[in-house]
Design a protein around this motif. Structure first.
Motif, PDB file in Angstrom:
ATOM      1  N   VAL A 237      56.191  42.069  52.846  1.00 11.30           N
ATOM      2  CA  VAL A 237      56.703  43.269  52.198  1.00 11.30           C
ATOM      3  C   VAL A 237      57.805  42.897  51.217  1.00 11.30           C
ATOM      4  CG1 VAL A 237      57.738  45.531  52.573  1.00 11.30           C
ATOM      5  CG2 VAL A 237      56.166  44.593  54.274  1.00 11.30           C
ATOM      6  N   ILE A 238      57.658  43.355  49.989  1.00 10.10           N
ATOM      7  CA  ILE A 238      58.684  43.162  48.962  1.00 10.10           C
ATOM      8  C   ILE A 238      59.425  44.487  48.835  1.00 10.10           C
ATOM      9  CG2 ILE A 238      59.135  42.710  46.525  1.00 10.10           C
ATOM     10  CD1 ILE A 238      56.562  41.051  46.488  1.00 10.10           C
ATOM     11  N   ARG A 239      60.746  44.437  49.046  1.00 13.16           N
ATOM     12  CA  ARG A 239      61.550  45.657  48.984  1.00 13.16           C
ATOM     13  C   ARG A 239      62.663  45.517  47.960  1.00 13.16           C
ATOM     14  NH1 ARG A 239      60.654  45.623  54.648  1.00 13.16           N
ATOM     15  NH2 ARG A 239      59.483  47.449  55.272  1.00 13.16           N
ATOM     16  N   GLU A 240      62.901  46.601  47.275  1.00 17.39           N
ATOM     17  CA  GLU A 240      64.036  46.655  46.361  1.00 17.39           C
ATOM     18  C   GLU A 240      65.269  46.991  47.185  1.00 17.39           C
ATOM     19  OE1 GLU A 240      65.032  48.477  41.972  1.00 17.39           O
ATOM     20  OE2 GLU A 240      63.585  49.511  43.241  1.00 17.39           O
ATOM     21  N   VAL A 241      66.254  46.099  47.173  1.00 18.69           N
ATOM     22  CA  VAL A 241      67.462  46.292  47.970  1.00 18.69           C
ATOM     23  C   VAL A 241      68.610  46.853  47.148  1.00 18.69           C
ATOM     24  CG1 VAL A 241      66.881  44.604  49.745  1.00 18.69           C
ATOM     25  CG2 VAL A 241      68.123  43.866  47.699  1.00 18.69           C
ATOM     26  N   ARG A 242      68.544  46.642  45.860  1.00 19.95           N
ATOM     27  CA  ARG A 242      69.474  47.217  44.892  1.00 19.95           C
ATOM     28  C   ARG A 242      68.677  47.449  43.625  1.00 19.95           C
ATOM     29  NH1 ARG A 242      72.786  42.786  45.911  1.00 19.95           N
ATOM     30  NH2 ARG A 242      72.527  42.081  43.784  1.00 19.95           N
ATOM     31  N   ASP A 243      69.238  48.151  42.714  1.00 16.79           N
ATOM     32  CA  ASP A 243      68.553  48.438  41.458  1.00 16.79           C
ATOM     33  C   ASP A 243      68.070  47.149  40.799  1.00 16.79           C
ATOM     34  OD1 ASP A 243      67.567  49.952  39.375  1.00 16.79           O
ATOM     35  OD2 ASP A 243      69.459  49.927  38.279  1.00 16.79           O
TER      36      ASP A 243
ATOM     37  N   GLU B 269      56.365  40.373  57.941  1.00 17.15           N
ATOM     38  CA  GLU B 269      56.323  41.292  59.080  1.00 17.15           C
ATOM     39  C   GLU B 269      54.900  41.257  59.609  1.00 17.15           C
ATOM     40  OE1 GLU B 269      57.665  44.971  57.370  1.00 17.15           O
ATOM     41  OE2 GLU B 269      59.712  44.242  57.167  1.00 17.15           O
ATOM     42  N   ASP B 270      54.543  40.162  60.264  1.00 17.95           N
ATOM     43  CA  ASP B 270      53.130  39.895  60.524  1.00 17.95           C
ATOM     44  C   ASP B 270      52.627  40.188  61.931  1.00 17.95           C
ATOM     45  OD1 ASP B 270      54.200  37.845  61.990  1.00 17.95           O
ATOM     46  OD2 ASP B 270      53.278  36.253  60.820  1.00 17.95           O
ATOM     47  N   GLY B 271      53.397  40.848  62.740  1.00 18.44           N
ATOM     48  CA  GLY B 271      52.892  41.236  64.047  1.00 18.44           C
ATOM     49  C   GLY B 271      53.060  40.199  65.134  1.00 18.44           C
ATOM     50  N   PHE B 272      53.691  39.077  64.851  1.00 15.22           N
ATOM     51  CA  PHE B 272      53.940  38.080  65.886  1.00 15.22           C
ATOM     52  C   PHE B 272      55.182  38.425  66.709  1.00 15.22           C
ATOM     53  CE2 PHE B 272      51.548  35.218  62.934  1.00 15.22           C
ATOM     54  CZ  PHE B 272      50.494  34.959  63.793  1.00 15.22           C
ATOM     55  N   GLY B 273      55.872  39.501  66.361  1.00 16.09           N
ATOM     56  CA  GLY B 273      57.042  39.923  67.117  1.00 16.09           C
ATOM     57  C   GLY B 273      58.356  39.480  66.507  1.00 16.09           C
TER      58      GLY B 273
ATOM     59  N   ASP C 129      60.252  38.928  62.644  1.00 17.60           N
ATOM     60  CA  ASP C 129      60.166  39.088  61.199  1.00 17.60           C
ATOM     61  C   ASP C 129      61.071  38.060  60.538  1.00 17.60           C
ATOM     62  OD1 ASP C 129      58.530  41.237  61.707  1.00 17.60           O
ATOM     63  OD2 ASP C 129      60.110  42.716  61.458  1.00 17.60           O
ATOM     64  N   TYR C 130      60.687  37.618  59.347  1.00 13.62           N
ATOM     65  CA  TYR C 130      61.425  36.572  58.650  1.00 13.62           C
ATOM     66  C   TYR C 130      61.665  36.951  57.198  1.00 13.62           C
ATOM     67  CZ  TYR C 130      59.602  33.819  62.549  1.00 13.62           C
ATOM     68  OH  TYR C 130      59.292  33.357  63.788  1.00 13.62           O
ATOM     69  N   ASP C 131      62.868  36.675  56.714  1.00 15.49           N
ATOM     70  CA  ASP C 131      63.124  36.750  55.286  1.00 15.49           C
ATOM     71  C   ASP C 131      62.543  35.488  54.669  1.00 15.49           C
ATOM     72  OD1 ASP C 131      64.540  39.190  55.288  1.00 15.49           O
ATOM     73  OD2 ASP C 131      66.341  38.160  55.973  1.00 15.49           O
TER      74      ASP C 131
ATOM     75  N   THR D 142      57.557  30.428  50.309  1.00 20.72           N
ATOM     76  CA  THR D 142      57.333  29.516  51.428  1.00 20.72           C
ATOM     77  C   THR D 142      57.720  30.208  52.725  1.00 20.72           C
ATOM     78  OG1 THR D 142      59.549  28.567  51.180  1.00 20.72           O
ATOM     79  CG2 THR D 142      57.732  27.403  50.098  1.00 20.72           C
ATOM     80  N   SER D 143      57.105  29.774  53.797  1.00 19.34           N
ATOM     81  CA  SER D 143      57.512  30.187  55.144  1.00 19.34           C
ATOM     82  C   SER D 143      57.600  28.926  55.991  1.00 19.34           C
ATOM     83  CB  SER D 143      56.527  31.202  55.739  1.00 19.34           C
ATOM     84  OG  SER D 143      55.230  30.666  55.826  1.00 19.34           O
ATOM     85  N   THR D 144      58.517  28.952  56.925  1.00 21.96           N
ATOM     86  CA  THR D 144      58.752  27.777  57.758  1.00 21.96           C
ATOM     87  C   THR D 144      58.595  28.139  59.219  1.00 21.96           C
ATOM     88  OG1 THR D 144      60.299  26.952  56.096  1.00 21.96           O
ATOM     89  CG2 THR D 144      60.394  25.924  58.273  1.00 21.96           C
ATOM     90  N   GLY D 145      57.771  27.383  59.934  1.00 22.21           N
ATOM     91  CA  GLY D 145      57.559  27.610  61.357  1.00 22.21           C
ATOM     92  C   GLY D 145      58.724  27.120  62.186  1.00 22.21           C
ATOM     93  N   SER D 146      58.746  27.501  63.440  1.00 22.59           N
ATOM     94  CA  SER D 146      59.835  27.094  64.341  1.00 22.59           C
ATOM     95  C   SER D 146      59.889  25.583  64.520  1.00 22.59           C
ATOM     96  CB  SER D 146      59.685  27.781  65.695  1.00 22.59           C
ATOM     97  OG  SER D 146      58.422  27.458  66.259  1.00 22.59           O
TER      98      SER D 146
END
Length: 134
Positions: A60-66, A74-78, A80-82, A110-114
């Motif tokens: 999900v891409i969200r606008e946090v400021r103008d 937010e993939d359902g694994f329980g 969530d990651y920035d 990129t995403s990084t696993g544990s």
């Protein structure tokens, strides 16, 4: 004794009390295709249980400021990651925030696993019916 007052009209102007921010999805091209990314050679998928980077609603891409945007998995694994993202196909200059993201634009992240493993993603910004009101 009666007092005469001049009739007057009072107009109340509209003032917005909410900021409506953009909220978009982005699917990983490699996950949609069920293939390995070309950098880490790790498999990406879109699994039948709704998990995986190949499902657009999991990122999900969200606008946090103008004009300033963040990307979150937010993939359902329980958990969530920035995510860090960039416009560079070489994944250079990654940042937690990008400015002026547009629908149809290609974003790299990129995403990084544990365990420290890094996956390289690429996708196109898609619309969603969700609206983020703040």
């Amino acid at each position: 004794m009666k007092r005469w007052e001049t009739p007057r009209t009072v107009v109340q102007g509209f003032e917005a009390n909410e900021y409506v921010a953009a909220c978009w999805y982005i699917a990983c091209d490699y996950g949609e295709a069920g293939m390995n990314d070309p950098i880490s050679d790790l498999y990406h998928g879109a699994y039948s249980d709704g998990t995986g980077c190949g499902h657009a609603n999991n990122q999900v891409i969200r606008e946090v400021r103008d004009g300033v945007f963040t990307l979150r998995e937010e993939d359902g694994f329980g958990e969530d990651y920035d995510l860090r993202m960039t416009r560079s196909e070489n994944y250079r200059g990654q940042s937690w925030r990008l400015t002026n993201v547009q629908l149809g634009e290609t974003i790299y992240w990129t995403s990084t696993g544990s365990d420290g493993t890094t996956w390289y993603h690429k996708g196109t910004v898609e619309s969603t019916s969700n609206v983020n009101r703040s």
